[in-house]
Design an enzyme around this catalytic site. Structure first.
Site, PDB file in Angstrom:
ATOM      1  N   LYS A  11       0.807  -1.222   0.000  1.00 24.36           N
ATOM      2  CA  LYS A  11       0.000   0.000   0.000  1.00 24.36           C
ATOM      3  C   LYS A  11       0.835   1.264   0.000  1.00 24.36           C
ATOM      4  O   LYS A  11       0.383   2.311  -0.447  1.00 24.36           O
ATOM      5  CB  LYS A  11      -0.954  -0.002   1.198  1.00 24.36           C
ATOM      6  CG  LYS A  11      -2.057  -1.028   1.052  1.00 24.36           C
ATOM      7  CD  LYS A  11      -3.194  -0.766   2.018  1.00 24.36           C
ATOM      8  CE  LYS A  11      -4.307  -1.776   1.823  1.00 24.36           C
ATOM      9  NZ  LYS A  11      -5.309  -1.730   2.884  1.00 24.36           N
TER      10      LYS A  11
ATOM     11  N   LYS B  69     -13.571 -10.192  -6.649  1.00 28.08           N
ATOM     12  CA  LYS B  69     -14.393 -10.387  -5.455  1.00 28.08           C
ATOM     13  C   LYS B  69     -15.349  -9.211  -5.302  1.00 28.08           C
ATOM     14  O   LYS B  69     -15.005  -8.095  -5.685  1.00 28.08           O
ATOM     15  CB  LYS B  69     -13.488 -10.373  -4.218  1.00 28.08           C
ATOM     16  CG  LYS B  69     -13.209 -11.718  -3.662  1.00 28.08           C
ATOM     17  CD  LYS B  69     -12.490 -11.770  -2.340  1.00 28.08           C
ATOM     18  CE  LYS B  69     -12.219 -10.517  -1.549  1.00 28.08           C
ATOM     19  NZ  LYS B  69     -11.480 -10.780  -0.308  1.00 28.08           N
TER      20      LYS B  69
ATOM     21  N   LYS C 290     -15.851  -3.794  -1.004  1.00 34.94           N
ATOM     22  CA  LYS C 290     -16.265  -2.477  -0.544  1.00 34.94           C
ATOM     23  C   LYS C 290     -15.617  -1.371  -1.360  1.00 34.94           C
ATOM     24  O   LYS C 290     -16.129  -0.285  -1.472  1.00 34.94           O
ATOM     25  CB  LYS C 290     -15.860  -2.268   0.922  1.00 34.94           C
ATOM     26  CG  LYS C 290     -16.738  -2.990   1.918  1.00 34.94           C
ATOM     27  CD  LYS C 290     -16.298  -2.683   3.346  1.00 34.94           C
ATOM     28  CE  LYS C 290     -15.693  -3.887   3.998  1.00 34.94           C
ATOM     29  NZ  LYS C 290     -15.237  -3.748   5.354  1.00 34.94           N
TER      30      LYS C 290
END
Ligand code: TRP
Length: 321
Positions: A108, A189, A192
């Site tokens: 990240k 997948k 969110k």
């Protein structure tokens, strides 16, 4: 033996969260298991306070509505002093090298100096979550295993250097739940963080929205209903969802429908039958704020009572008292 699971309020609860994990939490939790909304974890990147406040209540309401026992549920930041105190003790137990090596941090941050320090130290906060509550087992997916390993290392080091106080936790495989994929792109997948809202069915979506999303789900041009995840990923995803809602296998679910149109209608109705009671209870909870804040306060009190001795001991062992 305590098992602990957390859910980070980075988005509204969707069908993948519900069929993949939350439903199991409600149905198969042991009497000592603990569940929490990890809202302090939702701010390692720039965030909106307003949205975080909303999503925290939203997730808590959906967990309660799904049947997760309220005695076993709390919100992380309702014990912010406890979690931060232990985080400091553990940050002073953790090396920079250990923190920097975390794969999720490397992925990240990608070497950027403007990344928030919280992204580097977040696995230590996660270790504090785990150790504060005396957790023995942490059911996590592959992406979180390394963080549980770190919690294990820190528990051992603290126990050895200052005195036995922490249960040494282990990562365990979560019981397999349904793997729900994005309705518009079955190679991904349901997530969110997806940008295509039509591919995600939210637990609080109104029935007509749920039906529309399934109507528009990506299939293929064969018009042959069979369970073939490699060749027909869109159809397989719909069959997986139908099977999960009807408690059967996707192969058997395939036998009950003849065409893609029938399949889409059947899966929409099965999903609605599954989530409508949850949706209605959650909306009711979100409307009666006093009940939700009462549950939150009680959850926090219980979690504090359960953990305060362990925390005081750790503070004393570190030489701070
Ligand atoms: N980091 C986890 C996630 O992003 C959520 C989490 C936070 C958690 N603290 C935890 C999970 C402690 C298990 C135990 O999914």
């Amino acid at each position: 033996m305590i098992k602990l699971s957390g859910i980070t309020p980075s988005g509204e609860v969707h069908l993948g969260n519900y069929l993949g994990a939350i439903r199991r939490w409600a149905l198969h939790s042991g009497p000592d298991d603990l569940y929490f909304v990890s809202n302090m974890h939702a701010m390692t990147v720039k965030h909106s306070p307003e949205r975080l406040r909303h999503l925290t209540d939203h997730q808590l309401a959906v967990l309660l509505a799904a049947g997760v026992p309220q005695e076993q549920l709390f919100v992380q930041a309702d014990l912010i002093r406890e979690h931060m105190t232990l985080t400091w003790l553990l940050e002073c137990t953790c090396t920079f090298g250990e923190a920097r090596r975390m794969i999720q941090f490397k992925e990240k941050s990608q070497g950027s100096a403007s990344v928030r320090l919280g992204l580097l130290t977040y696995p230590v906060l996660m270790a504090a979550d785990i150790l504060l509550h005396g957790t023995a087992q942490v059911p996590v997916g592959e992406d979180q295993r390394q963080h549980v390993e770190l919690a294990r290392t820190l528990a051992r080091r603290f126990n050895t250097d200052y005195g036995e106080v922490f249960v040494v936790p282990e990562a365990v495989l979560p019981e397999a739940g349904a793997r729900v994929r994005d309705l518009t792109d079955p190679s991904r997948k349901m997530s969110k963080s997806s940008s295509e809202a039509n591919g995600i069915v939210y637990v609080l979506d109104p029935p007509d929205v749920v039906r529309r999303k399934f109507q528009r789900a990506v299939t293929d041009s064969r018009n042959e209903v069979r369970y073939a995840p490699e060749d027909q990923p869109g159809v397989a995803n719909l069959l997986d969802i139908l099977a999960a809602c009807q408690d059967t296998t996707p192969e058997r679910a395939a036998e009950s429908v003849g065409s893609y149109r029938e399949l889409k209608e059947a899966v929409a109705e099965a999903v609605l039958a599954t989530i409508t009671p949850v949706r209605e209870r959650a909306i009711h909870l979100l409307e009666s704020r006093t009940e939700l804040s009462h549950i939150r306060r009680q959850g926090a009190e219980r979690a504090r009572t359960r953990s305060e001795r362990r925390l005081s001991e750790a503070i004393a062992l570190a030489g701070l008292a």
